[in-house]
Design a protein around this motif. Structure first.
Motif, short mmCIF file in Angstrom:
data_model
loop_
_atom_site.label_atom_id
_atom_site.label_comp_id
_atom_site.label_asym_id
_atom_site.label_seq_id
_atom_site.Cartn_x
_atom_site.Cartn_y
_atom_site.Cartn_z
N GLU A 93 0.81 -1.22 0.00
CA GLU A 93 0.00 0.00 0.00
C GLU A 93 0.85 1.28 0.00
OE1 GLU A 93 -4.27 1.12 1.70
OE2 GLU A 93 -2.92 0.22 3.16
N ASP A 94 1.98 1.27 0.66
CA ASP A 94 2.78 2.49 0.79
C ASP A 94 4.00 2.52 -0.13
OD1 ASP A 94 1.05 3.46 2.78
OD2 ASP A 94 2.11 2.32 4.32
N LEU A 95 4.06 1.64 -1.11
CA LEU A 95 5.22 1.57 -1.99
C LEU A 95 4.88 2.02 -3.40
CD1 LEU A 95 6.60 -1.94 -0.92
CD2 LEU A 95 7.55 0.29 -0.32
N SER A 96 5.85 2.61 -4.07
CA SER A 96 5.66 2.94 -5.49
C SER A 96 5.58 1.64 -6.27
CB SER A 96 6.83 3.79 -5.99
OG SER A 96 8.00 2.99 -6.09
N GLY A 97 5.10 1.71 -7.49
CA GLY A 97 4.96 0.51 -8.32
C GLY A 97 6.27 -0.24 -8.53
N ASP A 98 7.33 0.48 -8.88
CA ASP A 98 8.62 -0.17 -9.09
C ASP A 98 9.16 -0.76 -7.80
OD1 ASP A 98 8.63 0.34 -11.80
OD2 ASP A 98 9.98 2.06 -11.65
N ALA A 99 9.12 0.02 -6.72
CA ALA A 99 9.62 -0.48 -5.44
C ALA A 99 8.87 -1.74 -5.03
CB ALA A 99 9.49 0.59 -4.36
N PHE A 100 7.56 -1.73 -5.19
CA PHE A 100 6.76 -2.88 -4.78
C PHE A 100 7.11 -4.11 -5.60
CE2 PHE A 100 2.27 -4.80 -4.58
CZ PHE A 100 2.56 -5.49 -3.42
#
Length: 143
Positions: free
Chosen positions: A62-69
Motif C-alpha cells: 500500500e505504501d510503496l511505489s509501483g517499481d519499489a513494490f
C-alpha cells in the motif's frame, strides 16, 4: 515448470553467501536457462509471474511505489521458498524487505535475458499472470 521445479532451480542456483538483491542468483539462473530448452524459460517466466502476482496485495504494498513494490516482491522470492511461504502466511513478514529497501530487480529480467541468449531474439513475453504492481485487482480490493 511446476512450483517445486521452480523452487528447486532457485535453490540450486543460489550462491553460498547472502545475496539479498539476487544479483548472483539472477546471473546463475540466466546462465542455466539460456542452455535451453525454450520451454524451460517460458515455464520459469510463468511461475515467476504467478508468484509475484500472489504477493500483489494491498497489505504488502500500500505504501510503496509501483517499481519499489515489484522489486521488493522479487526480493521475497530471492529469499527462497520458506521465506516466500512465510510472507504469504503472515504479511507482517513483508515489512522488513520493504523497510530495508531490498530490491531484486535483476530477477525480473532473467527470462528475457535467457530467452535472448538461447534464441538470439528479443522476447516480448506475455504470461498468464501479470507481475506488474497492482495488477492483482482482487488483492487490492478493500475488504
Amino acid at each position: 515448470m511446476d512450483e517445486n521445479a521452480f523452487w528447486l532451480l532457485i535453490e540450486e542456483c543460489g550462491p553460498p553467501t547472502p545475496d539479498p538483491e539476487g544479483e548472483e542468483l539472477a546471473a546463475a539462473l540466466e546462465a542455466r536457462l539460456a542452455k535451453g530448452p525454450v520451454s524451460a524459460v517460458v515455464g520459469f517466466a510463468e511461475r515467476l509471474a504467478e508468484l509475484l502476482y500472489r504477493l500483489d496485495r494491498r497489505e504488502y504494498g500500500e505504501d510503496l511505489s509501483g517499481d519499489a513494490f515489484l522489486y521488493v516482491r522479487a526480493a521475497v522470492i530471492v529469499a527462497g521458498r520458506r521465506e516466500y511461504e512465510a510472507v504469504l502466511a503472515d504479511p507482517r513478514r513483508f515489512a522488513p524487505f520493504a523497510a530495508d529497501q531490498v530490491w531484486a530487480e535483476s530477477l525480473i529480467y532473467v527470462p528475457d535475458r535467457a530467452y535472448e541468449g538461447l534464441t538470439g531474439r528479443e522476447w516480448s513475453r506475455d504470461t498468464r499472470y501479470s507481475f506488474e504492481s497492482y495488477s492483482n485487482t482482487a488483492g487490492w480490493e478493500r475488504g
